[in-house]
Write a protein that holds these residues in place. Structure first.
Motif, PDB file in Angstrom:
ATOM      1  N   PHE A 384       0.843  -1.205   0.000  1.00 14.33           N
ATOM      2  CA  PHE A 384       0.000   0.000   0.000  1.00 14.33           C
ATOM      3  C   PHE A 384       0.877   1.253   0.000  1.00 14.33           C
ATOM      4  CE2 PHE A 384      -2.286   3.418   2.238  1.00 14.33           C
ATOM      5  CZ  PHE A 384      -3.317   3.607   1.330  1.00 14.33           C
ATOM      6  N   ASN A 385       1.904   1.238   0.861  1.00 14.00           N
ATOM      7  CA  ASN A 385       2.800   2.395   0.924  1.00 14.00           C
ATOM      8  C   ASN A 385       3.468   2.635  -0.428  1.00 14.00           C
ATOM      9  OD1 ASN A 385       2.109   2.727   3.576  1.00 14.00           O
ATOM     10  ND2 ASN A 385       4.017   1.923   4.434  1.00 14.00           N
ATOM     11  N   GLN A 386       3.929   1.545  -1.049  1.00 16.24           N
ATOM     12  CA  GLN A 386       4.613   1.700  -2.344  1.00 16.24           C
ATOM     13  C   GLN A 386       3.666   2.222  -3.414  1.00 16.24           C
ATOM     14  OE1 GLN A 386       6.320  -2.222  -2.578  1.00 16.24           O
ATOM     15  NE2 GLN A 386       8.324  -1.511  -1.813  1.00 16.24           N
ATOM     16  N   ALA A 387       2.412   1.813  -3.315  1.00 16.47           N
ATOM     17  CA  ALA A 387       1.429   2.273  -4.309  1.00 16.47           C
ATOM     18  C   ALA A 387       1.154   3.772  -4.167  1.00 16.47           C
ATOM     19  CB  ALA A 387       0.127   1.484  -4.168  1.00 16.47           C
ATOM     20  N   CYS A 388       1.575   4.351  -3.037  1.00 16.93           N
ATOM     21  CA  CYS A 388       1.374   5.799  -2.841  1.00 16.93           C
ATOM     22  C   CYS A 388       2.464   6.625  -3.510  1.00 16.93           C
ATOM     23  CB  CYS A 388       1.328   6.123  -1.351  1.00 16.93           C
ATOM     24  SG  CYS A 388      -0.157   5.482  -0.552  1.00 16.93           S
ATOM     25  N   VAL A 389       3.580   5.979  -3.874  1.00 12.02           N
ATOM     26  CA  VAL A 389       4.678   6.718  -4.496  1.00 12.02           C
ATOM     27  C   VAL A 389       4.193   7.300  -5.830  1.00 12.02           C
ATOM     28  CG1 VAL A 389       6.997   6.537  -5.500  1.00 12.02           C
ATOM     29  CG2 VAL A 389       6.451   5.341  -3.355  1.00 12.02           C
ATOM     30  N   LEU A 407      10.270  17.912   8.608  1.00 12.44           N
ATOM     31  CA  LEU A 407       9.008  17.883   9.358  1.00 12.44           C
ATOM     32  C   LEU A 407       8.361  16.509   9.173  1.00 12.44           C
ATOM     33  CD1 LEU A 407       7.440  21.372   8.481  1.00 12.44           C
ATOM     34  CD2 LEU A 407       8.699  20.733  10.560  1.00 12.44           C
ATOM     35  N   LEU A 408       7.564  16.123  10.172  1.00 11.58           N
ATOM     36  CA  LEU A 408       6.846  14.845  10.106  1.00 11.58           C
ATOM     37  C   LEU A 408       5.347  15.096  10.134  1.00 11.58           C
ATOM     38  CD1 LEU A 408       8.705  12.569  12.700  1.00 11.58           C
ATOM     39  CD2 LEU A 408       8.934  12.577  10.212  1.00 11.58           C
ATOM     40  N   GLY A 409       4.630  14.207   9.489  1.00 15.36           N
ATOM     41  CA  GLY A 409       3.171  14.359   9.508  1.00 15.36           C
ATOM     42  C   GLY A 409       2.473  13.056   9.211  1.00 15.36           C
ATOM     43  N   ARG A 410       1.167  13.158   9.066  1.00 15.16           N
ATOM     44  CA  ARG A 410       0.329  11.983   8.782  1.00 15.16           C
ATOM     45  C   ARG A 410      -0.447  12.201   7.495  1.00 15.16           C
ATOM     46  NH1 ARG A 410       1.272   7.395  11.794  1.00 15.16           N
ATOM     47  NH2 ARG A 410       2.144   8.131  13.746  1.00 15.16           N
ATOM     48  N   SER A 411      -0.468  11.170   6.677  1.00 18.19           N
ATOM     49  CA  SER A 411      -1.291  11.187   5.472  1.00 18.19           C
ATOM     50  C   SER A 411      -2.745  10.935   5.878  1.00 18.19           C
ATOM     51  CB  SER A 411      -0.826  10.083   4.528  1.00 18.19           C
ATOM     52  OG  SER A 411      -1.330   8.837   4.987  1.00 18.19           O
ATOM     53  N   PRO A 412      -3.683  11.060   4.947  1.00 19.49           N
ATOM     54  CA  PRO A 412      -5.077  10.726   5.280  1.00 19.49           C
ATOM     55  C   PRO A 412      -5.204   9.291   5.783  1.00 19.49           C
ATOM     56  CG  PRO A 412      -4.968  11.854   3.172  1.00 19.49           C
ATOM     57  CD  PRO A 412      -3.548  11.585   3.581  1.00 19.49           C
ATOM     58  N   TYR A 413      -4.306   8.408   5.333  1.00 11.85           N
ATOM     59  CA  TYR A 413      -4.372   6.984   5.695  1.00 11.85           C
ATOM     60  C   TYR A 413      -3.517   6.664   6.911  1.00 11.85           C
ATOM     61  CZ  TYR A 413      -5.923   7.348   0.890  1.00 11.85           C
ATOM     62  OH  TYR A 413      -6.568   7.752  -0.258  1.00 11.85           O
ATOM     63  N   MET A 414      -3.145   7.673   7.683  1.00 15.02           N
ATOM     64  CA  MET A 414      -2.385   7.508   8.915  1.00 15.02           C
ATOM     65  C   MET A 414      -0.933   7.092   8.700  1.00 15.02           C
ATOM     66  SD  MET A 414      -3.880   8.455  11.637  1.00 15.02           S
ATOM     67  CE  MET A 414      -3.257   7.701  13.120  1.00 15.02           C
ATOM     68  N   GLN A 415      -0.468   7.137   7.458  1.00 12.27           N
ATOM     69  CA  GLN A 415       0.948   6.828   7.236  1.00 12.27           C
ATOM     70  C   GLN A 415       1.799   7.980   7.768  1.00 12.27           C
ATOM     71  OE1 GLN A 415      -0.626   6.786   3.436  1.00 12.27           O
ATOM     72  NE2 GLN A 415       0.639   5.086   2.719  1.00 12.27           N
ATOM     73  N   ALA A 416       2.942   7.631   8.366  1.00  8.43           N
ATOM     74  CA  ALA A 416       3.896   8.653   8.786  1.00  8.43           C
ATOM     75  C   ALA A 416       4.622   9.139   7.534  1.00  8.43           C
ATOM     76  CB  ALA A 416       4.881   8.067   9.785  1.00  8.43           C
ATOM     77  N   VAL A 435       7.588  10.352  -2.657  1.00  9.53           N
ATOM     78  CA  VAL A 435       8.669   9.923  -3.552  1.00  9.53           C
ATOM     79  C   VAL A 435       9.333   8.623  -3.103  1.00  9.53           C
ATOM     80  CG1 VAL A 435       9.180  12.233  -4.449  1.00  9.53           C
ATOM     81  CG2 VAL A 435      10.287  11.467  -2.332  1.00  9.53           C
ATOM     82  N   SER A 436       9.090   8.192  -1.856  1.00  6.64           N
ATOM     83  CA  SER A 436       9.676   6.919  -1.432  1.00  6.64           C
ATOM     84  C   SER A 436       8.781   6.279  -0.381  1.00  6.64           C
ATOM     85  CB  SER A 436      11.076   7.144  -0.850  1.00  6.64           C
ATOM     86  OG  SER A 436      10.999   7.940   0.311  1.00  6.64           O
ATOM     87  N   ALA A 437       8.936   4.950  -0.242  1.00  8.03           N
ATOM     88  CA  ALA A 437       8.075   4.243   0.705  1.00  8.03           C
ATOM     89  C   ALA A 437       8.842   3.136   1.389  1.00  8.03           C
ATOM     90  CB  ALA A 437       6.868   3.662  -0.027  1.00  8.03           C
ATOM     91  N   GLY A 438       8.688   3.046   2.695  1.00 10.90           N
ATOM     92  CA  GLY A 438       9.184   1.902   3.445  1.00 10.90           C
ATOM     93  C   GLY A 438       7.995   1.217   4.092  1.00 10.90           C
ATOM     94  N   GLY A 439       8.261   0.236   4.956  1.00 10.12           N
ATOM     95  CA  GLY A 439       7.172  -0.463   5.620  1.00 10.12           C
ATOM     96  C   GLY A 439       6.389   0.451   6.537  1.00 10.12           C
ATOM     97  N   ASN A 440       7.104   1.382   7.208  1.00  8.69           N
ATOM     98  CA  ASN A 440       6.448   2.181   8.239  1.00  8.69           C
ATOM     99  C   ASN A 440       6.343   3.660   7.943  1.00  8.69           C
ATOM    100  OD1 ASN A 440       5.889   0.071  10.093  1.00  8.69           O
ATOM    101  ND2 ASN A 440       8.097  -0.029  10.457  1.00  8.69           N
ATOM    102  N   SER A 441       6.909   4.117   6.845  1.00  8.92           N
ATOM    103  CA  SER A 441       6.802   5.550   6.568  1.00  8.92           C
ATOM    104  C   SER A 441       7.002   5.859   5.090  1.00  8.92           C
ATOM    105  CB  SER A 441       7.827   6.325   7.406  1.00  8.92           C
ATOM    106  OG  SER A 441       9.130   5.996   6.977  1.00  8.92           O
TER     107      SER A 441
END
Ligand code: SAH
Ligand code: F3S
Length: 459
Positions: A384-389, A407-416, A435-441
Motif C-alpha cells: 500500500f505504501n509503495q502504491a502511494c509513491v 518535518l513529520l506528519g500523517r497522510s489521510p491513511y495515517m501513514q507517517a 517519492v519513497s516508501a518503506g514499511g512504516n513511513s
C-alpha cells in the motif's frame, strides 16, 4: 486552603489513546494545585502511571516500572524530599487492593472513572495516613468535572465522546475495567471540539472503546449517532480533519457509512477490528459479526468511500483455534486487504470467560501463527505504501523531524510522512508528493517543488 506552590508532575501513559486523553485531563486537573508537567521522573513531586490491563505483558510492565520508581522515591525521601506515586487506569481498576499489596509504597490507586477526584485524593493524602484507593464506578460522570482540555500536541487532538463497553468479547477485560457504555452529550462534545480548535487543533480523533455505539442527545433533545455527530463537528470552522476509533463492526450503521460518503473532513481511514476470520472462533469470542457480515460491511463502506484504507486488530491462538481457523484469518486478510494492522497472541485475562476455556493453544503455535499473520500484514502495508509513491497527498505536518529542516506528519491513511520543508510549515495540511516508501513511513517532497524542474524545462 489549596497548596499551589509550584511542583513537578510526571505522567507515564500505557495502552490506548483513551489513556492518552485521560492523562492530559489528569494534568489539567492537577495544574490548579501547582503541578506542571516534567519529562524527568526522578525530579518529580508526583509520578502517575496511567496503566493498561489488556494483555498480561502490559500489566506486568507496570509492576516492574513501579519497582524502579520506588528507588527514586526512596532516594528523594532520604534527601528529605517526597514523591507521591499514583497508579491510574485499568490495572488500578482491575487489581485495586492487589496493587497496594504488591507495591505497598504506592500512595494512590484510582480507576479511569474516578480521576476527576484527584485533587480530593491529593488533599486527603496530606490529611490522612495511608494510601488512597478509589476504584468506584461513580454516579456522576467525570466529564462533568473536567476542566478545559489539556495540551494539544501538535495540531492533532483526541476527544473522548464515548466510553465503556457492553459487548463482553470473551477475551477482553475492557467491560470490567472501563464499565458500561456511556455517551457524552452532543453539546459537551461540540464545546470541547471548539476549545480544541481554539488551542490550535486542526485534526480531531473521536475516541471511544466502542465509539460507534455513540448516541448523544443535543440541546433540542434530538438523538444523534456517530454519523450525525461527525456531521455536526465537520461544521465547526477550523476543523480540517476528523477521525474516530475504535469501532465495533456489528454496530456500524447506515448513517455512519453515509458520513464516509458525504463528509470530506472525515479521513478515508478506518480501524475496524475483526479479530479472526473464522466464524467458529468469532462465535466463541462472542463477537456479533460473522466473516461474511464483515466482508460485506467493508464492501458497503468502500462503495461509500472507494479510497477507504482499512486497519484491524487480530488475535491469534484464541482457545480452540485450529489450523483451519487460522487459515480463515489469513484468507480474510487477503480478501479485505489492510493498509496497516495490529495483531496479538491471545493472552488469558483473569476473570474473562476465555481464560477458563479448554484447548488453550500452546505458546509455540501462537508464535508461529503470529509471525505468519504479521508477515502477510506487513507485505500488504508495504505494498500500500509503495502504491502511494507518485501520488500527491495532503499531509498534516504536526511534528519536527529527526534532523534539522525536516518535518513529520500523517497522510489521510495515517501513514507517517517525512519531508524537508520550511519550519513555519509546521501545523499546515500541505500537499506533498510521495517519492519513497518503506514499511512504516513515506518520504515526500513539497508538491510545488517537485513541479519546478518540469516548469523550468518548459520555460
Ligand atoms: N474497542 C477496544 C478494543 C479493545 S483492546 C478499543 O478501545 O480499542 C484492543 C485490542 O486488543 C483488541 O481489539 C484485541 O485485538 C486485543 N486484545 C484484547 N484482549 C486481548 C487478549 N486477552 N489477548 C490478546 N489480545 C487482546
Ligand atoms: Fe473489548 Fe470486545 Fe468491547 S474487544 S472493548 S469487549 S468490543
Amino acid at each position: 486552603m489549596t497548596d499551589t506552590t509550584p511542583k513537578k508532575l510526571h505522567i507515564k501513559t500505557y495502552g490506548c489513546q483513551m489513556n492518552v486523553y485521560d492523562s492530559d485531563r489528569m494534568a489539567g486537573l492537577l495544574a490548579p494545585l501547582g503541578y506542571a508537567l516534567t519529562d524527568v521522573v526522578d525530579d518529580a513531586d508526583m509520578v502517575l502511571l496511567n496503566t493498561c490491563h489488556i494483555r498480561e505483558k502490559a500489566a506486568e510492565k507496570v509492576y516492574s516500572e513501579l519497582g524502579r520508581i520506588n528507588k527514586m522515591k526512596q532516594a528523594r525521601q532520604a534527601d528529605g524530599g517526597a514523591m507521591i506515586l499514583g497508579v491510574a487506569g485499568c490495572v488500578a481498576q482491575a487489581e485495586g487492593e492487589e496493587v497496594l499489596k504488591r507495591a505497598p509504597y504506592v500512595d494512590m490507586v484510582f480507576g479511569p472513572q474516578t480521576y476527576h477526584r484527584l485533587p480530593e485524593m491529593v488533599a486527603r493524602l496530606h490529611r490522612e495516613k495511608g494510601a488512597q484507593l478509589d476504584t468506584d464506578f461513580p454516579e456522576e460522570s467525570k466529564f462533568d468535572h473536567l476542566t478545559a482540555p489539556g495540551r494539544v500536541e501538535g495540531r492533532a487532538a483526541f476527544l473522548t465522546v464515548q466510553e465503556g463497553c457492553d459487548k463482553f468479547c470473551t477475551f477482553c477485560v475492557v467491560p470490567y475495567t472501563r464499565g458500561a457504555e456511556f455517551s457524552r452529550p452532543v453539546d459537551q462534545v461540540l464545546a470541547e471540539a471548539r476549545q480544541l480548535v481554539a488551542q490550535g487543533a486542526v485534526e480531531i480523533t473521536l475516541l471511544g472503546q466502542n465509539v460507534n455505539a455513540y448516541h448523544g442527545t443535543d440541546a433540542d433533545g434530538a438523538e444523534l449517532g456517530l454519523g450525525g455527530l461527525i456531521r455536526r463537528l465537520a461544521e465547526i470552522d477550523g476543523i480540517a480533519r476528523l477521525r474516530y476509533t475504535t469501532s465495533y463492526p456489528a454496530e456500524v450503521d447506515d448513517a455512519l457509512i453515509a458520513a464516509h460518503r458525504d463528509v470530506p473532513e472525515l479521513m478515508p481511514y478506518l480501524h475496524l477490528p475483526v479479530q479472526s476470520g473464522s466464524d467458529r472462533v468469532l462465535k466463541a469470542m462472542n463477537r456479533r459479526h460473522g466473516r461474511d457480515f464483515y466482508i460485506d460491511l467493508v464492501a458497503r463502506l468502500r462503495a461509500a468511500r472507494p479510497d477507504l484504507g482499512l486497519s484491524s486488530d487480530f488475535i491469534v491462538g484464541f482457545p480452540g483455534e485450529t489450523d483451519a481457523d487460522f487459515q480463515d484469518t489469513l484468507s480474510l486478510v487477503r480478501e479485505v486487504g489492510y493498509v496497516q494492522a495490529y495483531s496479538f497472541k491471545y493472552s488469558p485475562r483473569p476473570g474473562t470467560p476465555a481464560a477458563a476455556m479448554e484447548l488453550q493453544v500452546p505458546e509455540d503455535v501462537k508464535d508461529a501463527r503470529l509471525k505468519e499473520l504479521q508477515d502477510l500484514l506487513n507485505t500488504q502495508q508495504l505494498a500500500f505504501n509503495q502504491a502511494c509513491v507518485g501520488r500527491t497527498l495532503p499531509v498534516l505536518l504536526d511534528r519536527p523531524g529527526r534532523h534539522a529542516g525536516q518535518l513529520l506528519g500523517r497522510s489521510p491513511y495515517m501513514q507517517a510522512v517525512h519531508v524537508d520543508a520550511p519550519a513555519d510549515w509546521l501545523g499546515r495540511v500541505a500537499d506533498l508528493k510521495i517519492v519513497s516508501a518503506g514499511g512504516n513511513s513515506l518520504g515526500a517532497v513539497l508538491a510545488d517543488a517537485s513541479e519546478q524542474p518540469a516548469a523550468r524545462r518548459s520555460a
